[in-house]
Design a protein around this motif. Sequence first.
Motif, PDB file in Angstrom:
ATOM      1  N   GLU A 204       0.818  -1.216   0.000  1.00 44.21           N
ATOM      2  CA  GLU A 204       0.000   0.000   0.000  1.00 44.21           C
ATOM      3  C   GLU A 204       0.855   1.270   0.000  1.00 44.21           C
ATOM      4  N   SER A 205       2.128   1.129  -0.302  1.00 45.12           N
ATOM      5  CA  SER A 205       3.010   2.299  -0.247  1.00 45.12           C
ATOM      6  C   SER A 205       2.700   3.284  -1.366  1.00 45.12           C
ATOM      7  N   ALA A 206       3.098   4.518  -1.144  1.00 44.20           N
ATOM      8  CA  ALA A 206       2.904   5.559  -2.158  1.00 44.20           C
ATOM      9  C   ALA A 206       3.705   5.210  -3.404  1.00 44.20           C
ATOM     10  N   ARG A 207       3.109   5.480  -4.532  1.00 43.29           N
ATOM     11  CA  ARG A 207       3.801   5.197  -5.789  1.00 43.29           C
ATOM     12  C   ARG A 207       4.468   6.466  -6.336  1.00 43.29           C
ATOM     13  N   ASP A 208       3.692   7.318  -6.957  1.00 41.27           N
ATOM     14  CA  ASP A 208       4.275   8.546  -7.510  1.00 41.27           C
ATOM     15  C   ASP A 208       4.204   9.645  -6.460  1.00 41.27           C
ATOM     16  N   ILE A 209       5.330  10.241  -6.181  1.00 43.12           N
ATOM     17  CA  ILE A 209       5.397  11.316  -5.185  1.00 43.12           C
ATOM     18  C   ILE A 209       5.878  12.585  -5.896  1.00 43.12           C
ATOM     19  N   GLU A 210       5.118  13.634  -5.751  1.00 45.80           N
ATOM     20  CA  GLU A 210       5.455  14.890  -6.420  1.00 45.80           C
ATOM     21  C   GLU A 210       5.730  15.967  -5.398  1.00 45.80           C
ATOM     22  N   ILE A 211       6.821  16.679  -5.617  1.00 48.92           N
ATOM     23  CA  ILE A 211       7.196  17.787  -4.744  1.00 48.92           C
ATOM     24  C   ILE A 211       7.283  19.041  -5.596  1.00 48.92           C
ATOM     25  N   CYS A 258       3.839   3.811   4.812  1.00 49.67           N
ATOM     26  CA  CYS A 258       3.853   2.472   5.408  1.00 49.67           C
ATOM     27  C   CYS A 258       5.165   2.292   6.160  1.00 49.67           C
ATOM     28  N   SER A 259       5.938   1.252   5.811  1.00 46.19           N
ATOM     29  CA  SER A 259       7.203   1.042   6.520  1.00 46.19           C
ATOM     30  C   SER A 259       8.369   1.752   5.839  1.00 46.19           C
ATOM     31  N   GLU A 260       8.086   2.473   4.772  1.00 47.45           N
ATOM     32  CA  GLU A 260       9.152   3.050   3.950  1.00 47.45           C
ATOM     33  C   GLU A 260       9.418   4.515   4.305  1.00 47.45           C
ATOM     34  N   TYR A 261      10.695   4.866   4.209  1.00 46.81           N
ATOM     35  CA  TYR A 261      11.136   6.254   4.330  1.00 46.81           C
ATOM     36  C   TYR A 261      11.748   6.637   2.978  1.00 46.81           C
ATOM     37  N   ILE A 262      11.141   7.623   2.339  1.00 37.36           N
ATOM     38  CA  ILE A 262      11.528   7.947   0.959  1.00 37.36           C
ATOM     39  C   ILE A 262      12.087   9.366   0.941  1.00 37.36           C
ATOM     40  N   PRO A 263      13.411   9.506   0.679  1.00 34.65           N
ATOM     41  CA  PRO A 263      14.029  10.841   0.725  1.00 34.65           C
ATOM     42  C   PRO A 263      14.067  11.525  -0.641  1.00 34.65           C
TER      43      PRO A 263
END
Length: 933
Positions: A204-211, A258-263
């Motif tokens: 269920e983690s985020a797929r596309d992340i936009e900043i 979820c359990s992920e840290y995405i930098p």
Amino acid sequence: MRSYENLNLISENREPQRSYYIPYDTLEKAIEGNKYDSKYYKLLNGQWDFAYFERDIDVPDIITKWDKIPVPSNWQMHGYDKPYYTNVNYPYPVDPPYVPDDNPCGVYAVDFNLDTQWINRDTYIVFEGVNSCFYLYVNDKYVGHSQGSHLQSEFNISQFVNEGNNKLTVKVLKWCAGSYLEDQDFFRLSGIFRDVYLLSRDKESARDIEITVTNKNIFVSEKDFVIYDGKNKITSLDNPILWNAEKPHLYTVIVKSCSEYIPFKVGMREIGVSGKGELLINGISVKLKGINRHDTHPNLGHYTPYEHMRAELLKMKELNINCIRTSHYPPTPEFFNLCDELGFYVVDETDIEIHGFTSRNTGYEYDIDNEDWICGQKQWKNAFLERVQRMVERDKNHPCIIMWSMGNESGYGSNHDEMIAWTKNRDKSRLAHYEGSGLINDKCGVDVVSRMYTGIEDMEKFAKNNDMRPFFLCEYSHSMGNGPGDVWDYWQKIYQYPKLIGGCVWEWADHTVEVDGVYKYGGDFGEATHDHNFCCDGLVFADRSFKAGSLEVKAAYQYIKTCIEGNKLTVKNLYDFTNLKEYTLLWKIVCDGDVIKSGNLVCDIEPHETKVYELDFILPESCKLGCYLDISLLGKYEVAMEQHALDVNIQSQENYSAGELQFIDEKESIKIIGTNFLYTFNKHYGNFESIVIDGEEKLAAITKLTVWRAPTDNDRNVKHQWCGQNFNKMFSKVYDCRLEGNRIIVEGSLAGISRSPFLRFNNIFTILSNGEIQVEFEGKVKEDCVYLPRLGFEFQIPKKNKRFKYFGMGPSENYIDMCHHSKIGMYESSAKEEYVPYIVPQEHGNHIKTKIIEIVGLKFSTNKEFEFNVSNYASEMLTKAMHTNELKENENTILRIDYKNSGIGSNSCGPELLEQYRLKEKYISFKFSISKL
């Protein structure tokens, strides 16, 4: 039709393109940002099994014989197939979407292991670059396929993998329908040439992340995130540090999913255009001091390791480059991470070029109204559009990217309109670029007017017109071989006009393939169609070492401008965001090669501002050769330099009377006998054949008047005129040679074989009592003669004499238009040190504004100036040789004392050499003297 020729089957089961990132299993690892530490990342690079087939239809269901090949790599670099260089022409018939029936295929296989943790999560595989298309299998089950050589392809393989050992198989085709979109000017190489890795993801983690950012806020598409400045967590951006290429400050955004840290590394900056057409970064007018960059390496092909990218970016910084156009495809995403960190403005260009359509009917024409052009065909719309979409979606979070480019040299059609419209609607924070819009007078949605190789006069016309979009030279100042020689002139105009925002020199590094220590190029591998050494067009050599042209660009791009009046030094800061106080300005007063006064300044000057400083020095009343102010701006290395001639009286040289000399006028020669010297002048050929001083012979052959130089790559067009005049097959004619007192007077001419004389001249040689020879040349060039390569005297001297000393412009080679990287001074060198190993041997090693050269116990000097060249290679040898290993040293060292050498320019692809740099004078007067040291 085969599946890879079907435009409706560009991909299958490939994941929608997302922004580039690597997930981490802990916050600490995410902050540190070393992806190899993440438990959710598994790099598959290494030695893979490999089987090569000349035809894809020959690939068996079961392969029993495997070789080994490194991944990433190109199979042509490892003995399979051959490297193939072509620029414009497609290496197969232009019959889209069809490719040759005999389509080579490389089959790759590797095993990997997954533990329980990975099996309980989703597993994705990512291919960063595969040329040209591939089919993916996991545990012998078909997963999917993809096209787009320089674009990211990601697949969810969760349903195909098992706990423990798994087998990965990839079938790579040399050609596919997408190859029609990849007709870039480079070696055509195949295979898996970028990283391949697995990602373990929460289901269920985020797929596309936009900043997205402004200069005051950071907006993230996910709600759960924190912002760090370095390793310090921050809660307020009231006073943010803005990102720019000079001060590339980055914040770290950590998204928790979820359990992920995405930098993500985030730079806060805004891009705009002023009412005057200026490019604005954070509201400040910026000039783009750019370079075009390909992925290329003489041993690795298109594979570019991280440490190589970082090293070459640091070299670009050393040359004052602040902008990169990713010609003509997106590089690996780690490249943008480096550009974010180190500070570069980037024009991100999608993987599209269809240049070969211009030559499909034997000529060269952008007949874009013809329905043959696939850029206007609806069935190709998705193929065009998805490439720019994949680029934008992958790279959208990088602050370094300031423009999206729709590709290169692909005509113009409705598919470009679709690409531009989609891009501008998707991302309004950046500029849309496509040079091909010039084919329709820029009547489209591009935000910049872009051109290639526009001459300086035409560029100025754009600067003065009413179109207030920025004007950008996406390619200019072609760096092929010895050069470029016109970049300085471009930048005088770019600084003059606000909407001239700069440009990108073509291009970064020579494209070559190294074979047995020799750099090879087009045609060396038996290609059916090729463009010879047109791939050897780098600002730096293939090993990324600098040449004179590299340093010339550094000088043109440097960030200070100075002038001196009396003792007052005016310093202008050309940086956009940097105060000059961060550097030390070193000044020196140099007289006749010796430093007589020096000092340091710390210049507290804000960007774009100017200050005046009074220097503490007293000039001498006179000097022998010249007095100069040398300026050097120092940081970790010299970032800028300038030199100013100072108004000091130069003493004239002493004159000697004839004195006691003995002249013996014989049938074919004149012997001149004086104290400790004996000269022999050949009346038949009109020049000296022997100079003996203190019993030692200084000449190894008769002196000649010549005009030929080994054509540079930038002489590739004018050399046909030079050869048409037969300058390279020249006859010298002596009409009269007579002795009058202590003067020998020669009347003569030069003519190419089968041609009338192009130069008629008088040479007067005056011999003084101390042995000095004064040479006076007067010549008339016929009116309809093309400008000369050069004009001067060639002396052959014994090779045993290794070193020489000169007062002139140095230390690196320089020419009348490529000299701003050099300073006038006293230098030492040798013929070996003067050699420059251009991929194709050519003219090199010239020095302008010379007053003295001391060699083999002789001093060549003048009260004005001359140019000189010292070489172990005859011009004829340099002209004949096509590779460096074909060169054979001359048995003697060759010294040229020249009236002038024509400039270098960049006419290998750029405009013709500017008039002021051509040796086009019709009346020429030239004096120098030869004397004993």
